[in-house]
Scaffold this motif. Structure first.
Motif, PDB file in Angstrom:
ATOM      1  N   UNK A 186      16.054  -2.008 -50.408  1.00  0.00           N
ATOM      2  CA  UNK A 186      15.305  -1.184 -51.377  1.00  0.00           C
ATOM      3  C   UNK A 186      16.044   0.131 -51.562  1.00  0.00           C
ATOM      4  N   UNK A 187      15.213   1.007 -52.438  1.00  0.00           N
ATOM      5  CA  UNK A 187      15.887   2.399 -52.660  1.00  0.00           C
ATOM      6  C   UNK A 187      16.393   3.111 -51.726  1.00  0.00           C
ATOM      7  N   UNK A 188      15.394   3.431 -50.616  1.00  0.00           N
ATOM      8  CA  UNK A 188      15.727   4.034 -49.746  1.00  0.00           C
ATOM      9  C   UNK A 188      16.905   3.487 -48.789  1.00  0.00           C
ATOM     10  N   UNK A 189      16.749   2.159 -48.640  1.00  0.00           N
ATOM     11  CA  UNK A 189      17.922   1.534 -47.840  1.00  0.00           C
ATOM     12  C   UNK A 189      19.286   1.650 -48.446  1.00  0.00           C
ATOM     13  N   UNK A 190      19.301   1.797 -49.769  1.00  0.00           N
ATOM     14  CA  UNK A 190      20.369   1.999 -50.620  1.00  0.00           C
ATOM     15  C   UNK A 190      21.164   3.202 -50.494  1.00  0.00           C
TER      16      UNK A 190
END
Length: 286
Positions: A186-190
């Protein structure tokens, strides 16, 4: 051809005399502009001994100034960290209309006098300002209070984090983020597992510079503080008050504490630069 065989090191190298003059000039400049003033500050602060130095820092108004300085820095630096990361991410990772304008606006505090920025906040939030009466009707006070100090400090320090991260992120490119997204992150994980580790040393470096400027800011906070003793005087303002009252020992004691914080910042800055350079060199070898 002749230019193909030209040796770059022979073009850029200087003779022993020129090198010696350049090194001597640099050392003399550092001695006169940096070392001697610092030595003078610490010498005056410790002239009556360490107990007198510590007693000066224990003064009620001085201790309040130290506490307020830490409070203002503790609020403004984290906010600038969030803004700096967001601005750097936006400018380095995306293309959009107005990108050049946003990048230019980030540099605005570098070109505007801190005194002028303080006056702007007075015009906006002062008792006779545009929003002052409205805020007063709700019992809110910005100018001559802690919120005004925080706003002024945020303004003069917000470029530091962003300006450290933007070129770093631009150099790194988007390949790592795109690979993570293609693998289902996800964007946050990235951001948390890819982007943040890649920029951590530059981020710490920017935060360090931001904190140093926040604690040493004088012009902007002087305008919005009102110089209320024990309430709105930060350490730089307290130095001015003590010096104007001819309390030189106490003034130099507070100044020495600020100088000590600056030296600690310099050491940490050097360590971060060394760590960052070593990490870059290691990544290039691999």
């Amino acid at each position: 051809m002749a230019h193909d065989t030209l040796q770059p090191d022979r073009v850029t190298s200087e003779g022993p005399l020129a090198r010696g003059l350049l090194i001597a000039t640099s050392l003399l400049f550092l001695l006169l502009i940096l070392a001697m003033p610092l030595l003078a500050v610490f010498s005056e602060a410790l002239r009556k001994g360490l107990p007198a130095f510590l007693d000066a820092l224990k003064d009620e108004e001085t201790f309040a100034a130290i506490r307020l300085t830490l409070l203002v820095a503790g609020i403004s630096v984290p906010l600038n960290l969030v803004f700096g990361v967001a601005a750097a991410w936006t400018i380095a990772k995306f293309e959009f209309r107005g990108k050049a304008i946003l990048s230019t606006l980030i540099d605005l505090p570098f070109s505007v006098s801190p005194v002028i920025s303080g006056l702007v906040f007075v015009m906006l939030f002062g008792a006779q300002g545009y929003f002052g009466p409205l805020l007063a009707s709700y019992g809110l006070q910005i100018i001559f209070a802690v919120p005004g100090l925080v706003l002024a400090t945020i303004f003069v320090t917000f470029p530091f984090v962003a300006r450290e991260l933007i070129p770093l992120m631009q150099e790194q490119g988007n390949a790592d983020e795109e690979a993570a997204l293609s693998l289902g992150a996800s964007g946050w994980q990235t951001f948390w597992h890819v982007t943040l580790p890649n920029i951590k040393w530059g981020l710490l470096y920017g935060v360090l510079l931001c904190n140093a400027r926040a604690m040493g800011e004088f012009g902007a906070v002087s305008v919005v503080s009102g110089h209320i003793r024990g309430q709105t005087n930060t350490m730089p303002l307290q130095v001015e008050i003590l010096y104007n009252e001819f309390n030189f020992m106490a003034a130099f004691a507070v100044a020495a504490l600020l100088a000590l914080l600056a030296l600690v910042t310099l050491v940490l800055k050097s360590l971060l630069e060394y760590r960052f350079s070593a990490e870059i060199a290691a990544s290039r070898r691999h």
